[in-house]
Design a protein around this motif. Structure first.
Motif, short mmCIF file in Angstrom:
data_model
loop_
_atom_site.label_atom_id
_atom_site.label_comp_id
_atom_site.label_asym_id
_atom_site.label_seq_id
_atom_site.Cartn_x
_atom_site.Cartn_y
_atom_site.Cartn_z
N ARG A 194 0.94 -1.09 -0.14
CA ARG A 194 0.00 0.03 0.16
C ARG A 194 0.72 1.14 0.14
O ARG A 194 0.51 2.21 -0.83
N GLN A 195 1.73 1.14 0.90
CA GLN A 195 2.75 2.55 0.90
C GLN A 195 3.49 2.45 -0.37
O GLN A 195 3.72 3.74 -0.80
N ARG A 196 4.02 1.52 -1.07
CA ARG A 196 4.77 1.77 -2.40
C ARG A 196 3.77 2.28 -3.30
O ARG A 196 3.99 3.12 -4.24
N ILE A 197 2.53 1.75 -3.39
CA ILE A 197 1.55 2.18 -4.57
C ILE A 197 1.15 3.73 -4.18
O ILE A 197 1.06 4.53 -5.16
N GLU A 198 0.91 4.05 -3.01
CA GLU A 198 0.60 5.45 -2.68
C GLU A 198 1.76 6.53 -2.87
O GLU A 198 1.48 7.38 -3.15
N ALA A 199 2.88 5.90 -2.88
CA ALA A 199 4.11 6.72 -3.03
C ALA A 199 4.19 7.17 -4.60
O ALA A 199 4.87 8.08 -5.00
#
Length: 368
Positions: free
Chosen positions: A49-54
């Motif tokens: 999730r953090q990677r995608i939102e980044a």
């Protein structure tokens, strides 16, 4: 003129988050519009999730939707796709159920794609009275799959790109009709794509093929959207797709730049490697019979994990050249006495018999 925000939908699990990250990077590199990204999932790790939102800083936004597992017990994947897909492919049935009713149009994309042009032009396509806009499936249309499904219209679309009129989708209750087909328990070879073709037959606007350029019969290497429809994907270590260099460049500029390419080995590959280890103790030199996808992925795995095992070459009558420094020849060189690993499941026995006829040393053949 105020350009409309592009409403994008993806259906993924952890396995397809890396390709989704690269796909988003390609969209951001080519598209001028603001993006509102909707991701349907039954479970994605916090790290993903953090990677995608980044990838999606302001003014773009991302929304996550949790798919309820209740009612999904009857879902399955055909044998041909059980190792390539996940049940997340069915989540697109739920577009009308999960997305806000004030969203009147969405662009659904499979994660195994690469965007080369501004998708705002695709998003603005006039669908007329159709429920979805899609592109014909190049391989299955050649095989006239619409006849097998007894469709009333002579076309079969690829469901990897769907431009959806959400108002019409909800009005026709597409989700309910799709679930009715699921409950019949029919073993569809192409899973949810077959079902969508059945439900939406006669309600599809066929769009320019540049918006879903599939691997079969790829003609426009710089098409608006390139779809990696084969089993070999650009995040696999053995991929040789014409757009691999562009894909890898975007990958290395994404939030997944620290993640290495994977080795997509199936059960046959793993048995082959086990027998190879037993018969050679992973020492010396070998030949690989077959320079197709299976041969390449076995070679890529061996080069990375067993560099002490020297691959002298591939044997393949249909291909020439080399792969990662390993030459491809049409026949085993005269006098070659190294073990041979057969990289073909459907033709394994025929190749084995050919090799047996050509050698007096049967122990050279890596047998399963």
């Amino acid at each position: 003129m105020n350009k409309q925000t592009v409403q994008l939908v993806f259906c993924v699990d952890d396995r397809f988050c890396l390709p989704l990250g690269v796909l988003l990077r390609s969209i951001l590199a080519t598209t001028e519009r603001t993006l509102s990204v909707h991701i349907l999932t039954q479970g994605v790790s916090e790290q993903h999730r953090q990677r995608i939102e980044a990838e999606l800083c302001s003014p773009h936004e991302v929304r996550w939707y949790q798919v309820d597992s209740a009612g999904l017990e009857n879902l399955s994947l055909s044998a041909a796709f059980s190792q390539r897909l996940s049940l997340a492919t069915y989540y697109r049935f739920l577009l009308g159920n999960l997305l806000s009713p004030d969203i009147d149009k969405v662009l659904y994309l499979d994660a195994d794609m690469l965007v080369n042009e501004d998708i705002g032009h695709l998003y603005d396509s006039n669908l007329g009275n159709a429920i979805v806009g899609a592109v014909s499936d190049s391989k299955l249309s050649d095989e006239q799959r619409w006849q097998h499904l007894e469709l009333s219209q002579p076309y079969y679309f690829n469901a990897g790109m769907l431009l959806v009129n959400m108002t019409a989708w909800r009005s026709m209750d597409v989700a309910e009709q799709c679930w009715q087909w699921v409950e019949r328990g029919i073993d569809f070879a192409y899973n949810d794509q077959d079902i969508l073709n059945l439900v939406l037959n006669g309600h599809v606007a066929l769009l320019d093929t540049r918006w879903n350029q599939q691997s079969h019969g790829l003609r426009l290497q710089q098409g608006g959207i390139v779809h990696f429809t084969g089993a070999e994907k650009p995040w696999h270590a053995s991929c040789v797709h014409p757009l691999l260099e562009r894909y890898r460049a975007l990958w290395h500029d994404s939030a997944y730049k620290d993640v290495a390419a994977e080795h997509a080995l199936d059960a046959f590959d793993k048995r082959s490697l086990q027998r190879l280890s037993q018969q050679t103790n992973n020492q010396g030199a070998i030949w690989i019979y077959g320079a197709g996808q299976r041969g390449r992925r076995l070679a890529a795995f061996l080069q990375e994990n067993l560099p002490q095992l020297n691959i002298k070459g591939f044997v393949d009558r249909a291909q020439t050249g080399q792969f990662q420094g390993v030459p491809i020849v049409s026949a085993l060189p005269h006098g070659a006495n190294e073990p041979v690993l057969i990289a073909s499941e459907p033709h394994y026995e025929a190749i084995r018999q050919t090799l047996l006829a050509e050698t007096t040393d049967q122990h050279r053949i890596i047998t399963l």
